[in-house]
Design a protein around this motif. Structure first.
Motif, PDB file in Angstrom:
ATOM      1  N   ALA A  58       0.835  -1.208   0.000  1.00 50.37           N
ATOM      2  CA  ALA A  58       0.000   0.000   0.000  1.00 50.37           C
ATOM      3  C   ALA A  58       0.866   1.253   0.000  1.00 50.37           C
ATOM      4  CB  ALA A  58      -0.937  -0.005   1.208  1.00 50.37           C
ATOM      5  N   GLU A  59       1.934   1.228   0.770  1.00 47.70           N
ATOM      6  CA  GLU A  59       2.868   2.353   0.818  1.00 47.70           C
ATOM      7  C   GLU A  59       3.497   2.587  -0.554  1.00 47.70           C
ATOM      8  OE1 GLU A  59       5.262   5.412   2.473  1.00 47.70           O
ATOM      9  OE2 GLU A  59       3.442   4.445   3.168  1.00 47.70           O
ATOM     10  N   LEU A  60       3.923   1.529  -1.200  1.00 46.83           N
ATOM     11  CA  LEU A  60       4.514   1.660  -2.530  1.00 46.83           C
ATOM     12  C   LEU A  60       3.494   2.213  -3.519  1.00 46.83           C
ATOM     13  CD1 LEU A  60       6.927   1.286  -4.393  1.00 46.83           C
ATOM     14  CD2 LEU A  60       6.188  -1.087  -4.751  1.00 46.83           C
ATOM     15  N   LEU A  61       2.271   1.733  -3.454  1.00 44.68           N
ATOM     16  CA  LEU A  61       1.212   2.251  -4.321  1.00 44.68           C
ATOM     17  C   LEU A  61       0.999   3.744  -4.074  1.00 44.68           C
ATOM     18  CD1 LEU A  61      -0.992   1.693  -6.434  1.00 44.68           C
ATOM     19  CD2 LEU A  61      -2.518   1.150  -4.531  1.00 44.68           C
ATOM     20  N   GLY A  62       0.987   4.144  -2.810  1.00 47.13           N
ATOM     21  CA  GLY A  62       0.836   5.561  -2.475  1.00 47.13           C
ATOM     22  C   GLY A  62       1.979   6.401  -3.005  1.00 47.13           C
ATOM     23  N   VAL A  63       3.197   5.921  -2.835  1.00 49.06           N
ATOM     24  CA  VAL A  63       4.376   6.652  -3.317  1.00 49.06           C
ATOM     25  C   VAL A  63       4.317   6.801  -4.836  1.00 49.06           C
ATOM     26  CG1 VAL A  63       6.883   6.611  -3.564  1.00 49.06           C
ATOM     27  CG2 VAL A  63       5.859   5.957  -1.403  1.00 49.06           C
TER      28      VAL A  63
END
Length: 111
Positions: A58-63
């Motif tokens: 999820a963090e990677l998707l957000g970034v």
């Protein structure tokens, strides 16, 4: 990274939230995700590992989403977020951290 993101976000939200509510809200979400990932890694266990893996993804998707958005439409973010420019303000750690975390979590499962 957790301490830095929480500290920066707390300062920004408490002193200048009205300037860029979207940017500071996204930075706050990133800070919460970093803290949760840290907690799950310290806690250990298969369930915690899976939760950390989901949060890293999820963090990677957000970034990637916000990083692209800040390059395509810079006016949408009058103030930078942790994820702006793929984490440029944090020496690209926000984009490297979830990738490294996912690789480490995959490798640790095999051990």
């Amino acid at each position: 990274m957790s301490v830095g993101a929480v500290s920066r976000t707390a300062f920004e939200i408490s002193t200048k939230f009205d300037r860029a509510p979207l940017a500071y809200t996204l930075s706050g979400i990133a800070a919460v995700v970093y803290v949760f990932i840290t907690y799950t890694l310290v806690r250990g266990g298969e369930t915690a590992r899976k939760a950390a893996l989901v949060c890293c993804a999820a963090e990677l998707l957000g970034v990637l989403t916000v990083g692209t958005w800040t390059l395509v439409d810079p006016s949408a973010f009058p103030e930078a977020t942790v994820w702006s420019g793929f984490g440029w303000g944090y020496v690209f750690i926000p984009v490297l951290l979830p990738v490294t975390g996912m690789l480490w979590l995959r490798r640790s499962r095999r051990s």
